[in-house]
Design a protein around this motif. Structure first.
Motif, PDB file in Angstrom:
ATOM      1  N   ALA A   1      23.580 -20.406  -2.419  1.00 44.15           N
ATOM      2  CA  ALA A   1      23.146 -21.641  -3.286  1.00 44.15           C
ATOM      3  C   ALA A   1      22.518 -21.337  -4.410  1.00 44.15           C
ATOM      4  CB  ALA A   1      22.095 -22.544  -2.510  1.00 44.15           C
ATOM      5  N   GLY A   2      21.566 -20.211  -4.614  1.00 39.94           N
ATOM      6  CA  GLY A   2      21.145 -20.008  -5.806  1.00 39.94           C
ATOM      7  C   GLY A   2      22.012 -19.534  -7.040  1.00 39.94           C
ATOM      8  N   ARG A   3      23.118 -18.837  -6.410  1.00 44.24           N
ATOM      9  CA  ARG A   3      24.049 -18.428  -7.418  1.00 44.24           C
ATOM     10  C   ARG A   3      25.039 -19.355  -7.709  1.00 44.24           C
ATOM     11  NH1 ARG A   3      22.180 -14.154  -4.819  1.00 44.24           N
ATOM     12  NH2 ARG A   3      22.055 -12.067  -5.824  1.00 44.24           N
ATOM     13  N   LEU A   4      25.283 -20.559  -6.850  1.00 49.60           N
ATOM     14  CA  LEU A   4      26.259 -21.652  -7.383  1.00 49.60           C
ATOM     15  C   LEU A   4      25.776 -22.375  -8.069  1.00 49.60           C
ATOM     16  CD1 LEU A   4      28.159 -22.318  -3.858  1.00 49.60           C
ATOM     17  CD2 LEU A   4      29.041 -21.472  -5.927  1.00 49.60           C
ATOM     18  N   HIS A   5      24.144 -22.529  -7.983  1.00 49.48           N
ATOM     19  CA  HIS A   5      23.379 -23.433  -8.885  1.00 49.48           C
ATOM     20  C   HIS A   5      23.325 -22.968 -10.302  1.00 49.48           C
ATOM     21  CE1 HIS A   5      21.793 -26.476  -6.471  1.00 49.48           C
ATOM     22  NE2 HIS A   5      21.216 -25.968  -5.573  1.00 49.48           N
TER      23      HIS A   5
ATOM     24  N   ALA B   1      16.815 -13.648  -0.791  1.00 45.81           N
ATOM     25  CA  ALA B   1      17.706 -14.753  -0.678  1.00 45.81           C
ATOM     26  C   ALA B   1      16.755 -15.924  -1.349  1.00 45.81           C
ATOM     27  CB  ALA B   1      18.102 -15.018   0.508  1.00 45.81           C
ATOM     28  N   VAL B   2      15.747 -16.112  -0.811  1.00 41.48           N
ATOM     29  CA  VAL B   2      14.662 -16.935  -1.243  1.00 41.48           C
ATOM     30  C   VAL B   2      14.619 -17.030  -2.678  1.00 41.48           C
ATOM     31  CG1 VAL B   2      12.210 -17.799  -1.212  1.00 41.48           C
ATOM     32  CG2 VAL B   2      13.629 -17.709   0.777  1.00 41.48           C
ATOM     33  N   LEU B   3      14.161 -15.766  -3.464  1.00 41.41           N
ATOM     34  CA  LEU B   3      13.870 -15.872  -4.645  1.00 41.41           C
ATOM     35  C   LEU B   3      14.951 -16.115  -5.445  1.00 41.41           C
ATOM     36  CD1 LEU B   3      12.101 -12.133  -4.724  1.00 41.41           C
ATOM     37  CD2 LEU B   3      11.072 -14.600  -5.167  1.00 41.41           C
ATOM     38  N   ALA B   4      16.272 -15.788  -5.050  1.00 41.08           N
ATOM     39  CA  ALA B   4      17.475 -16.122  -5.890  1.00 41.08           C
ATOM     40  C   ALA B   4      17.577 -17.737  -5.957  1.00 41.08           C
ATOM     41  CB  ALA B   4      18.688 -15.503  -5.289  1.00 41.08           C
ATOM     42  N   PHE B   5      17.426 -18.365  -4.805  1.00 41.69           N
ATOM     43  CA  PHE B   5      17.366 -19.836  -4.634  1.00 41.69           C
ATOM     44  C   PHE B   5      16.420 -20.425  -5.774  1.00 41.69           C
ATOM     45  CE2 PHE B   5      15.558 -23.582  -2.789  1.00 41.69           C
ATOM     46  CZ  PHE B   5      16.659 -24.416  -2.989  1.00 41.69           C
ATOM     47  N   LEU B   6      15.088 -19.814  -5.529  1.00 36.86           N
ATOM     48  CA  LEU B   6      13.875 -20.419  -6.251  1.00 36.86           C
ATOM     49  C   LEU B   6      14.132 -20.226  -7.843  1.00 36.86           C
ATOM     50  CD1 LEU B   6      10.817 -19.667  -4.388  1.00 36.86           C
ATOM     51  CD2 LEU B   6      12.059 -21.846  -4.452  1.00 36.86           C
TER      52      LEU B   6
ATOM     53  N   ASP C   1      15.777 -28.273  -9.302  1.00 34.76           N
ATOM     54  CA  ASP C   1      14.412 -28.824  -9.449  1.00 34.76           C
ATOM     55  C   ASP C   1      13.276 -27.686  -9.710  1.00 34.76           C
ATOM     56  OD1 ASP C   1      12.094 -30.275  -9.126  1.00 34.76           O
ATOM     57  OD2 ASP C   1      12.967 -31.415  -7.240  1.00 34.76           O
ATOM     58  N   ARG C   2      13.086 -27.470 -10.844  1.00 34.39           N
ATOM     59  CA  ARG C   2      12.194 -26.433 -11.316  1.00 34.39           C
ATOM     60  C   ARG C   2      10.639 -26.760 -10.934  1.00 34.39           C
ATOM     61  NH1 ARG C   2      14.597 -22.987 -10.680  1.00 34.39           N
ATOM     62  NH2 ARG C   2      12.972 -21.620 -11.676  1.00 34.39           N
ATOM     63  N   GLY C   3      10.267 -28.084 -11.062  1.00 34.66           N
ATOM     64  CA  GLY C   3       8.824 -28.381 -10.502  1.00 34.66           C
ATOM     65  C   GLY C   3       8.743 -28.028  -8.935  1.00 34.66           C
ATOM     66  N   ARG C   4       9.807 -28.494  -8.213  1.00 28.65           N
ATOM     67  CA  ARG C   4       9.616 -28.446  -6.669  1.00 28.65           C
ATOM     68  C   ARG C   4       9.734 -26.705  -6.529  1.00 28.65           C
ATOM     69  NH1 ARG C   4      13.361 -31.290  -2.105  1.00 28.65           N
ATOM     70  NH2 ARG C   4      12.118 -30.559  -0.194  1.00 28.65           N
ATOM     71  N   ALA C   5      10.797 -26.012  -7.227  1.00 32.12           N
ATOM     72  CA  ALA C   5      10.865 -24.710  -6.907  1.00 32.12           C
ATOM     73  C   ALA C   5       9.256 -24.057  -7.410  1.00 32.12           C
ATOM     74  CB  ALA C   5      11.871 -24.063  -7.918  1.00 32.12           C
ATOM     75  N   GLU C   6       8.488 -24.252  -8.259  1.00 33.12           N
ATOM     76  CA  GLU C   6       7.333 -23.712  -8.670  1.00 33.12           C
ATOM     77  C   GLU C   6       6.359 -23.975  -7.665  1.00 33.12           C
ATOM     78  OE1 GLU C   6       4.529 -21.488 -10.852  1.00 33.12           O
ATOM     79  OE2 GLU C   6       6.832 -21.733 -11.490  1.00 33.12           O
ATOM     80  N   ALA C   7       6.178 -25.238  -7.269  1.00 33.98           N
ATOM     81  CA  ALA C   7       5.457 -25.436  -6.120  1.00 33.98           C
ATOM     82  C   ALA C   7       5.471 -24.910  -4.915  1.00 33.98           C
ATOM     83  CB  ALA C   7       5.528 -27.153  -5.691  1.00 33.98           C
TER      84      ALA C   7
ATOM     85  N   GLY D   1      12.140 -13.241 -13.421  1.00 31.31           N
ATOM     86  CA  GLY D   1      12.522 -14.121 -12.253  1.00 31.31           C
ATOM     87  C   GLY D   1      10.984 -14.194 -11.346  1.00 31.31           C
ATOM     88  N   PHE D   2      11.061 -15.056 -10.414  1.00 32.31           N
ATOM     89  CA  PHE D   2       9.856 -15.344  -9.619  1.00 32.31           C
ATOM     90  C   PHE D   2       9.383 -13.950  -8.936  1.00 32.31           C
ATOM     91  CE2 PHE D   2      10.819 -19.875  -9.224  1.00 32.31           C
ATOM     92  CZ  PHE D   2       9.741 -20.513  -9.637  1.00 32.31           C
ATOM     93  N   GLY D   3      10.081 -13.349  -8.679  1.00 35.45           N
ATOM     94  CA  GLY D   3      10.136 -11.892  -8.107  1.00 35.45           C
ATOM     95  C   GLY D   3       9.075 -11.074  -8.598  1.00 35.45           C
ATOM     96  N   ARG D   4       9.075 -11.014 -10.187  1.00 37.06           N
ATOM     97  CA  ARG D   4       8.368 -10.467 -10.804  1.00 37.06           C
ATOM     98  C   ARG D   4       6.945 -10.743 -10.833  1.00 37.06           C
ATOM     99  NH1 ARG D   4       4.809  -8.258 -13.135  1.00 37.06           N
ATOM    100  NH2 ARG D   4       4.382  -7.126 -15.065  1.00 37.06           N
ATOM    101  N   ARG D   5       6.475 -11.998 -10.328  1.00 36.97           N
ATOM    102  CA  ARG D   5       5.282 -12.485 -10.344  1.00 36.97           C
ATOM    103  C   ARG D   5       4.597 -11.992  -8.940  1.00 36.97           C
ATOM    104  NH1 ARG D   5       6.548 -18.578 -11.724  1.00 36.97           N
ATOM    105  NH2 ARG D   5       4.180 -18.928 -10.924  1.00 36.97           N
ATOM    106  N   LEU D   6       5.483 -11.435  -8.262  1.00 30.87           N
ATOM    107  CA  LEU D   6       4.940 -10.952  -6.915  1.00 30.87           C
ATOM    108  C   LEU D   6       4.304  -9.543  -7.114  1.00 30.87           C
ATOM    109  CD1 LEU D   6       7.807 -11.365  -4.424  1.00 30.87           C
ATOM    110  CD2 LEU D   6       5.631 -12.753  -4.867  1.00 30.87           C
ATOM    111  N   LEU D   7       4.379  -9.151  -8.204  1.00 36.09           N
ATOM    112  CA  LEU D   7       4.097  -7.427  -8.666  1.00 36.09           C
ATOM    113  C   LEU D   7       3.169  -7.412  -9.932  1.00 36.09           C
ATOM    114  CD1 LEU D   7       7.493  -5.964  -8.424  1.00 36.09           C
ATOM    115  CD2 LEU D   7       5.863  -6.005  -6.744  1.00 36.09           C
ATOM    116  N   THR D   8       2.221  -6.577 -10.001  1.00 38.75           N
ATOM    117  CA  THR D   8       1.388  -6.203 -10.897  1.00 38.75           C
ATOM    118  C   THR D   8       2.081  -5.372 -12.156  1.00 38.75           C
ATOM    119  OG1 THR D   8       0.672  -4.099 -10.045  1.00 38.75           O
ATOM    120  CG2 THR D   8      -0.692  -5.839  -9.490  1.00 38.75           C
ATOM    121  N   ASP D   9       1.451  -5.622 -13.166  1.00 37.14           N
ATOM    122  CA  ASP D   9       2.135  -5.049 -14.546  1.00 37.14           C
ATOM    123  C   ASP D   9       2.077  -3.511 -14.120  1.00 37.14           C
ATOM    124  OD1 ASP D   9       2.558  -7.265 -15.759  1.00 37.14           O
ATOM    125  OD2 ASP D   9       0.668  -7.112 -17.142  1.00 37.14           O
ATOM    126  N   ALA D  10       0.972  -2.849 -13.269  1.00 33.24           N
ATOM    127  CA  ALA D  10       0.988  -1.548 -13.168  1.00 33.24           C
ATOM    128  C   ALA D  10       1.905  -0.992 -12.108  1.00 33.24           C
ATOM    129  CB  ALA D  10      -0.426  -1.115 -12.485  1.00 33.24           C
TER     130      ALA D  10
END
Length: 286
Positions: free
Chosen positions: A140-144, A178-183, A188-194, A223-232
């Motif tokens: 779904a993320g790739r088709l969006h 898969a979830v990260l690709a969808f988000l 709907d970016r607001g819903r994705a962020e929430a 991507g959202f995945g980057r926000r799961l990780l610290t800079d270090a």
């Protein structure tokens, strides 16, 4: 900060010439040598079936001819890389997904036809497999992202939102990818962020396995995945990725090759993906 020099890029190119599939050699040439996209698209076509799905070992561990959801996900990624989001193959792929959708709007992880051909031992399914967030959310993320307007996307998107409203207690790493690709791509970016803020800690807690590293979840810095990780953590993972280039110029994967051909095929994929990640983070010498 370590940077991969041009000489190491040249060694990767030679590795692919010696070992890579044609499609991965063309992907490398397109991304890193300024070659046109047409050869990539031409190399992708033989993997497509008349039903619009993909098989024929586009996913190296599925050696059969029949269409399956995960190879179709790979095809959508390659079409996007080649600037072909408007290619008719995208609509054909969505049509294929419609034909295999089960109750709830999602598609199974793998179809029972997997039993009819050689495949890695971890590709197993029941007679009547249920819808799965992996790969429904990735598809779904790739088709969006492609801007597809196919009717399959409506129910599939709702399936993904329902999952995010009540996620699995312990999502597996492929579920998280898969979830990260969808988000990353749902409109709907607001819903994705929430939704991301709601499940962020859950995703971070399970974004690992014996063959997934941090950059598998954050292959690009935006991507959202980057926000799961610290800079270090990202800096250390990028340094390790540069160091992981083998003496033959290629990169390895962290899971076993169950038949001789899959090792080189997966290494070709890993080599292109590793280089794309290094470039995305500015770790390739200009």
């Amino acid at each position: 900060m370590n940077v991969l020099p041009e000489s190491e890029l040249a060694r990767a190119a030679e590795f692919l010439r010696l070992n890579g599939r044609l499609i991965d050699r063309h992907r490398f040439a397109m991304h890193f040598r300024g070659a046109p996209a047409a050869p990539v698209l031409a190399a992708l076509r033989p993997y497509e079936n008349p039903d619009g799905g993909y098989g024929h070992a586009l996913e190296p561990d599925l050696r059969g001819e029949a269409s399956q959801p995960v190879p179709t996900q790979h095809a959508l990624e390659i079409l996007h890389e080649a600037g072909a989001d408007d290619d008719p193959a995208v609509a054909r792929a969505a049509g294929y997904l419609s034909s295999i959708t089960v109750d709830g709007g999602g598609v199974p992880f793998v179809l029972p036809t997997v039993r009819d051909a050689p495949r890695a031992p971890w590709w197993q399914t029941t007679d009547d497999p249920p819808a799965s967030i992996n790969p429904t959310a990735a598809l779904a993320g790739r088709l969006h992202r492609a801007g597809a307007g196919h009717p399959w996307l409506g129910p599939a998107t709702e399936f993904c939102w329902r999952y995010l409203d009540d996620p699995a207690t312990e999502p597996g790493p492929y579920d998280i990818l898969a979830v990260l690709a969808f988000l990353d791509h749902v409109p709907d970016r607001g819903r994705a962020e929430a939704a991301f803020e709601r499940v962020r800690d859950l995703l971070a807690a399970h974004a690992r396995s014996d063959h997934h590293g941090p950059l598998d979840f954050a292959p690009r810095p935006d991507g959202f995945g980057r926000r799961l990780l610290t800079d270090a953590a990202v800096d250390a993972a990028l340094d390790a990725l540069i160091d992981a280039q083998d003496d033959d110029g290629g990169w390895h994967v962290g899971f076993p090759a169950w038949t001789p051909i899959t090792g080189p095929e997966w290494r070709g994929v890993a080599t292109v993906e590793s280089l794309l990640t290094l470039r995305a983070y500015g770790r390739l010498k200009p």
